[in-house]
Design an enzyme around this catalytic site. Structure first.
Site, PDB file in Angstrom:
ATOM      1  CE  LYS A 108      -4.326  -1.434   1.682  1.00  0.00           C
ATOM      2  NZ  LYS A 108      -5.414  -1.181   2.777  1.00  0.00           N
ATOM      3  CE  LYS A 189      -9.940  -9.418  -1.297  1.00  0.00           C
ATOM      4  NZ  LYS A 189      -9.847  -9.834   0.192  1.00  0.00           N
ATOM      5  CE  LYS A 192     -14.907  -4.282   4.009  1.00  0.00           C
ATOM      6  NZ  LYS A 192     -13.533  -4.153   4.106  1.00  0.00           N
TER       7      LYS A 192
END
Ligand code: AMP
Ligand code: TRP
Length: 321
Positions: A108, A189, A192
């Protein structure tokens, strides 16, 4: 054996969260287990405060509507003082190198300007979540296994250096293959936090939105359903979703459907019916802020009380207070 797990309000809860995690939390839950909305974890990258607050309330309502007892849920920031104190103690037990080695941090932070310090330290907050409540089992996805390992390392180090306070936690991983893939791009995948939500079924989507997304799911140029996860991942995903909703097995279900159209229709109806009680229950709760607030306050009091003696012991043993 106390279980604890958290879900981060970085977006609306989606079908993969429900099938892969939350519904198991609800089914396997014991009275002492705790599940929480980890809103403090949703601030490690750029975020919008109003959206975060709204998503946290929504996720709490979805957890309860999913069948987790209101006595076993809480919102993380409601015990921010306790967690903040324990995080500091654990940061004093953790080396910089250990935090910087975390795969999620490396991924990240790569190439990003202005990386928040909290992106580096967030696994230590996660260790505090786990160790404060004395959880022995932590149901998480594979991507969080390393963070639970860090919590174990810190618990062991604290216990041997300063004195026995913390329970050794263990990660509990879902069965392999329990991954719902994105309907528009079956190579990734369902998530959200996907920017493009065309392939993501949210738990609170209206039935017609769900039907539309499933009808448009990317499959392949063939026409007779068969379960071939490697060669036909889009179709396999639909079969797995239908199997997860109805309890069948994907290969058997493939044989029962003559066309892709019929299979998509059956999948859409199964998903609509699986999510119906969640949507209705969560929406009813969200219309009753006083009840949601009552659950929230009681949950926070319970979680704080559960951890108070560990926090006090840890402070004393490390030489504070
Ligand atoms: P996340 O949305 O990544 O914060 O994940 C919260 C929980 O939901 C974790 O336990 C994940 O393993 C589970 N989960 C998230 N996305 C999926 C998915 N597409 N399929 C199955 N489980 C999922
Ligand atoms: N970091 C986890 C995730 O992104 C959520 C989480 C926060 C969690 N604290 C936790 C999970 C403690 C288990 C235990 O999915």
């Amino acid at each position: 054996m106390t279980r604890l797990s958290g879900i981060t309000p970085s977006g609306h809860i989606q079908l993969g969260n429900h099938l892969g995690a939350i519904r198991r939390w609800a089914a396997e839950g014991k009275p002492e287990d705790l599940y929480f909305v980890s809103d403090l974890h949703a601030m490690t990258t750029s975020h919008n405060p109003a959206r975060l607050r709204s998503l946290a309330g929504e996720q709490l309502a979805v957890l309860i509507a999913s069948g987790i007892s209101p006595d076993r849920v809480f919102v993380q920031s409601d015990i921010a003082r306790e967690l903040g104190a324990l995080t500091w103690i654990l940061e004093c037990t953790c080396s910089y190198g250990e935090a910087a080695r975390m795969i999620q941090f490396k991924e990240k932070s790569k190439g990003q300007a202005g990386v928040r310090l909290s992106l580096l330290t967030y696994p230590v907050l996660m260790a505090a979540d786990i160790l404060l409540t004395g959880a022995s089992e932590v149901p998480v996805g594979e991507d969080q296994r390393q963070h639970v390992e860090l919590a174990r390392t810190l618990a062991r180090r604290f216990n041997t250096t300063y004195g026995e306070v913390f329970t050794m936690p263990e990660a509990v991983l879902p069965p392999s293959g329990a991954r719902v893939r994105d309907l528009a791009d079956p190579t990734r995948k369902m998530s959200k936090s996907n920017q493009d939500s065309a392939g993501v079924v949210f738990v609170l989507d209206e039935p017609d939105q769900i039907r539309r997304k499933i009808k448009r799911a990317v499959t392949d140029g063939l026409s007779v359903p068969a379960y071939e996860p490697e060669e036909r991942p889009g179709l396999a995903n639909l079969l797995e979703i239908l199997a997860a909703c109805t309890g069948g097995d994907p290969a058997g279900i493939a044989a029962e459907h003559k066309s892709y159209g019929a299979l998509k229709e059956a999948t859409a109806e199964a998903v609509v019916e699986t999510l119906r009680p969640l949507r209705e229950g969560a929406n009813a709760l969200l219309k009753d802020p006083a009840e949601l607030d009552r659950v929230r306050k009681a949950g926070a009091a319970r979680a704080a009380e559960r951890g108070e003696h560990r926090l006090q012991s840890a402070l004393r043993l490390i030489g504070a207070g």
